[in-house]
Scaffold this motif. Sequence first.
Motif, PDB file in Angstrom:
ATOM      1  N   GLY A   1       0.803  -1.215   0.000  1.00  0.00           N
ATOM      2  CA  GLY A   1       0.000   0.000   0.000  1.00  0.00           C
ATOM      3  C   GLY A   1       0.833   1.261   0.000  1.00  0.00           C
ATOM      4  O   GLY A   1       2.056   1.222  -0.172  1.00  0.00           O
ATOM      5  N   LYS A   2       0.168   2.384   0.193  1.00  0.00           N
ATOM      6  CA  LYS A   2       0.828   3.688   0.298  1.00  0.00           C
ATOM      7  C   LYS A   2       0.482   4.300   1.646  1.00  0.00           C
ATOM      8  O   LYS A   2      -0.593   4.038   2.203  1.00  0.00           O
ATOM      9  N   GLU A   3       1.382   5.133   2.152  1.00  0.00           N
ATOM     10  CA  GLU A   3       1.189   5.679   3.497  1.00  0.00           C
ATOM     11  C   GLU A   3       1.948   6.987   3.639  1.00  0.00           C
ATOM     12  O   GLU A   3       3.087   7.113   3.152  1.00  0.00           O
ATOM     13  N   ASP A   4       1.332   7.957   4.307  1.00  0.00           N
ATOM     14  CA  ASP A   4       2.042   9.168   4.717  1.00  0.00           C
ATOM     15  C   ASP A   4       2.689   8.875   6.064  1.00  0.00           C
ATOM     16  O   ASP A   4       1.996   8.716   7.075  1.00  0.00           O
ATOM     17  N   LEU A   5       4.006   8.796   6.060  1.00  0.00           N
ATOM     18  CA  LEU A   5       4.736   8.406   7.270  1.00  0.00           C
ATOM     19  C   LEU A   5       5.403   9.625   7.896  1.00  0.00           C
ATOM     20  O   LEU A   5       6.169  10.326   7.236  1.00  0.00           O
ATOM     21  N   GLU A   6       5.135   9.821   9.186  1.00  0.00           N
ATOM     22  CA  GLU A   6       5.757  10.918   9.919  1.00  0.00           C
ATOM     23  C   GLU A   6       7.026  10.417  10.595  1.00  0.00           C
ATOM     24  O   GLU A   6       7.005   9.434  11.337  1.00  0.00           O
ATOM     25  N   THR A   7       8.152  11.067  10.347  1.00  0.00           N
ATOM     26  CA  THR A   7       9.429  10.733  10.963  1.00  0.00           C
ATOM     27  C   THR A   7      10.002  11.982  11.628  1.00  0.00           C
ATOM     28  O   THR A   7       9.434  13.078  11.519  1.00  0.00           O
ATOM     29  N   VAL A   8      11.137  11.811  12.278  1.00  0.00           N
ATOM     30  CA  VAL A   8      11.779  12.963  12.920  1.00  0.00           C
ATOM     31  C   VAL A   8      12.247  13.976  11.887  1.00  0.00           C
ATOM     32  O   VAL A   8      12.456  15.153  12.198  1.00  0.00           O
ATOM     33  N   SER A   9      12.422  13.547  10.636  1.00  0.00           N
ATOM     34  CA  SER A   9      12.901  14.460   9.597  1.00  0.00           C
ATOM     35  C   SER A   9      11.769  15.077   8.789  1.00  0.00           C
ATOM     36  O   SER A   9      11.999  15.935   7.948  1.00  0.00           O
ATOM     37  N   GLY A  10      10.538  14.640   9.018  1.00  0.00           N
ATOM     38  CA  GLY A  10       9.407  15.184   8.282  1.00  0.00           C
ATOM     39  C   GLY A  10       8.411  14.085   7.934  1.00  0.00           C
ATOM     40  O   GLY A  10       8.568  12.920   8.318  1.00  0.00           O
ATOM     41  N   THR A  11       7.394  14.468   7.195  1.00  0.00           N
ATOM     42  CA  THR A  11       6.366  13.527   6.769  1.00  0.00           C
ATOM     43  C   THR A  11       6.531  13.255   5.277  1.00  0.00           C
ATOM     44  O   THR A  11       6.664  14.191   4.483  1.00  0.00           O
ATOM     45  N   TYR A  12       6.526  11.974   4.921  1.00  0.00           N
ATOM     46  CA  TYR A  12       6.782  11.588   3.540  1.00  0.00           C
ATOM     47  C   TYR A  12       5.675  10.663   3.029  1.00  0.00           C
ATOM     48  O   TYR A  12       5.192   9.797   3.755  1.00  0.00           O
ATOM     49  N   ASN A  13       5.318  10.859   1.766  1.00  0.00           N
ATOM     50  CA  ASN A  13       4.388   9.943   1.111  1.00  0.00           C
ATOM     51  C   ASN A  13       5.197   8.751   0.601  1.00  0.00           C
ATOM     52  O   ASN A  13       6.136   8.916  -0.187  1.00  0.00           O
ATOM     53  N   CYS A  14       4.832   7.557   1.057  1.00  0.00           N
ATOM     54  CA  CYS A  14       5.660   6.382   0.816  1.00  0.00           C
ATOM     55  C   CYS A  14       4.861   5.242   0.187  1.00  0.00           C
ATOM     56  O   CYS A  14       3.653   5.120   0.393  1.00  0.00           O
ATOM     57  N   THR A  15       5.572   4.430  -0.555  1.00  0.00           N
ATOM     58  CA  THR A  15       5.067   3.119  -0.956  1.00  0.00           C
ATOM     59  C   THR A  15       5.608   2.100   0.044  1.00  0.00           C
ATOM     60  O   THR A  15       6.816   2.066   0.312  1.00  0.00           O
ATOM     61  N   VAL A  16       4.720   1.286   0.601  1.00  0.00           N
ATOM     62  CA  VAL A  16       5.098   0.342   1.652  1.00  0.00           C
ATOM     63  C   VAL A  16       5.248  -1.043   1.046  1.00  0.00           C
ATOM     64  O   VAL A  16       4.354  -1.531   0.336  1.00  0.00           O
ATOM     65  N   VAL A  17       6.386  -1.673   1.324  1.00  0.00           N
ATOM     66  CA  VAL A  17       6.736  -2.950   0.713  1.00  0.00           C
ATOM     67  C   VAL A  17       7.138  -3.943   1.803  1.00  0.00           C
ATOM     68  O   VAL A  17       7.812  -3.576   2.769  1.00  0.00           O
ATOM     69  N   GLU A  18       6.717  -5.182   1.639  1.00  0.00           N
ATOM     70  CA  GLU A  18       7.194  -6.281   2.481  1.00  0.00           C
ATOM     71  C   GLU A  18       8.135  -7.141   1.658  1.00  0.00           C
ATOM     72  O   GLU A  18       7.865  -7.421   0.480  1.00  0.00           O
ATOM     73  N   SER A  19       9.251  -7.552   2.287  1.00  0.00           N
ATOM     74  CA  SER A  19      10.279  -8.269   1.543  1.00  0.00           C
ATOM     75  C   SER A  19      10.970  -9.268   2.463  1.00  0.00           C
ATOM     76  O   SER A  19      10.889  -9.167   3.688  1.00  0.00           O
ATOM     77  N   THR A  20      11.652 -10.231   1.864  1.00  0.00           N
ATOM     78  CA  THR A  20      12.420 -11.210   2.629  1.00  0.00           C
ATOM     79  C   THR A  20      13.883 -11.147   2.242  1.00  0.00           C
ATOM     80  O   THR A  20      14.236 -10.708   1.147  1.00  0.00           O
ATOM     81  N   GLY A  21      14.735 -11.598   3.167  1.00  0.00           N
ATOM     82  CA  GLY A  21      16.170 -11.618   2.926  1.00  0.00           C
ATOM     83  C   GLY A  21      16.686 -13.026   2.733  1.00  0.00           C
ATOM     84  O   GLY A  21      15.957 -14.012   2.889  1.00  0.00           O
ATOM     85  N   SER A  22      17.950 -13.136   2.398  1.00  0.00           N
ATOM     86  CA  SER A  22      18.555 -14.443   2.109  1.00  0.00           C
ATOM     87  C   SER A  22      18.815 -15.258   3.368  1.00  0.00           C
ATOM     88  O   SER A  22      19.069 -16.460   3.285  1.00  0.00           O
ATOM     89  N   SER A  23      18.781 -14.643   4.541  1.00  0.00           N
ATOM     90  CA  SER A  23      19.054 -15.357   5.797  1.00  0.00           C
ATOM     91  C   SER A  23      17.845 -15.308   6.722  1.00  0.00           C
ATOM     92  O   SER A  23      17.977 -15.124   7.929  1.00  0.00           O
ATOM     93  N   GLU A  24      16.661 -15.457   6.134  1.00  0.00           N
ATOM     94  CA  GLU A  24      15.389 -15.511   6.867  1.00  0.00           C
ATOM     95  C   GLU A  24      15.013 -14.190   7.532  1.00  0.00           C
ATOM     96  O   GLU A  24      14.165 -14.165   8.422  1.00  0.00           O
ATOM     97  N   GLN A  25      15.627 -13.079   7.097  1.00  0.00           N
ATOM     98  CA  GLN A  25      15.160 -11.777   7.570  1.00  0.00           C
ATOM     99  C   GLN A  25      13.841 -11.434   6.900  1.00  0.00           C
ATOM    100  O   GLN A  25      13.561 -11.870   5.785  1.00  0.00           O
ATOM    101  N   ARG A  26      13.058 -10.643   7.589  1.00  0.00           N
ATOM    102  CA  ARG A  26      11.835 -10.082   7.022  1.00  0.00           C
ATOM    103  C   ARG A  26      11.952  -8.566   7.112  1.00  0.00           C
ATOM    104  O   ARG A  26      12.378  -8.025   8.135  1.00  0.00           O
ATOM    105  N   TYR A  27      11.531  -7.893   6.030  1.00  0.00           N
ATOM    106  CA  TYR A  27      11.665  -6.443   5.978  1.00  0.00           C
ATOM    107  C   TYR A  27      10.307  -5.800   5.713  1.00  0.00           C
ATOM    108  O   TYR A  27       9.467  -6.336   4.984  1.00  0.00           O
ATOM    109  N   LYS A  28      10.137  -4.615   6.282  1.00  0.00           N
ATOM    110  CA  LYS A  28       9.063  -3.727   5.880  1.00  0.00           C
ATOM    111  C   LYS A  28       9.725  -2.407   5.507  1.00  0.00           C
ATOM    112  O   LYS A  28      10.465  -1.831   6.315  1.00  0.00           O
TER     113      LYS A  28
END
Length: 404
Positions: A341-368
């Motif tokens: 999906g898409k999301e307006d994310l507020e961070t310490v550096s500001g608010t950004y319009n983002c595309t949100v992705v889920e992903s996996t790594g080669s050593s069983e890591q999971r990423y968002k």
Amino acid sequence: MKKLTFLLIAIMVLAVSANAQEVEGSWLVTKIVVGDKVHEPLFVLEYNAEGSVITQGINVGTWSHNKKEEKLIMESSMDKDFGGDCKIISLNQKNLNFEKSGEKWFLSKLDMDLIAKQNSESGLIGSWEFADEENEDVTKVLTFEAPDSFTLIEKQPGMESTNGGMWIYNEQEKSLLVLSRRIKINGKNKIHKINENELLLENSGEEIIIRKLADNSSMIERLNFTEDDFFDENGNYKYDGEEGKLPWTDSFEMLMSLVNTSQLEYNFSTLVEGTDVFETKELIADVKADKEEQTLSIDFIFYGYDRYNLPDDTQLPPNKLDMSYGNQFFPLGEESFRVVGKEDLETVSGTYNCTVVESTGSSEQRYKLWMINDKPGVYAKIIEDKEGMFGHYHIYELKSINTK
């Protein structure tokens, strides 16, 4: 007459029953006298209704009460201290004293309901950190839990240990009893100060400061998907059409977007496992974008270090974008992914319009991943979650974009 007889029998049965119940329960071993030596071990023995003797959650033997001879009979194949015939010197609702093998044991009955109530009202439940200004590399997080257990996690580079035990807050005495031999505040502590930020204790004449840590449980978003979720029952990848949903598709566009950027700064937070406490430090990724040479590199800081705080015998790996091949996830590598999906994310550096992705790594890591739509190559936030013995939970959050 018959009614009187039945009444007397009932009273006798109740008395015997009450006496049989006196040993059952949880007792604090306050003192053991051996000759002219006095020991104060401070540990809990639970004599349960099934006849087991429990200490620190471990079944160490069995018990029975010989009321005729006033003996507490304990048997243990684990430890001789928990075995043998104990001649009861005194036994009431508050105290149990007995003699065994020339040792005199003194035990105090614990009211577990009262302990749970006072602990819950103490203001101590939560996570605290020992102040250790001499060694900044050592993190000691003490977590008091309801009704009466605690964990202590000690962490330093290359080493982590976990200990636990029991705690008892006494409102009347303004004291804290900590039952674990592997902790600095073991035993009875006098409380000099307690508030929402700080706990000042005195233990064996030494003052110890413990600082309250913020409840960061809201920061924790465990990633529960697996590599298998990206493939169907026949082993075919299910998200081939997702590339068109990604915001970064052109290598040259990414280069031009970063041509005036010198550094990307991130707050890197590591969850201390077993708590809701994070250790946070700053990571800096140097950016080198040359439109004349058509080259782009961004320091790969996603191992948890940067070129300004490299571990010993470690080199920062090169991370140069292949302009001819491209990589929509640069500076990360390409793995199985799906757009959620898409999301307006507020961070310490500001608010950004983002595309949100889920992903996996080669050593069983999971990423968002939160990919900033109008800033190719810049992530607003990354969660990395890995379970298991060598697992971890990391959060990277954009702090600033520094320009040339």
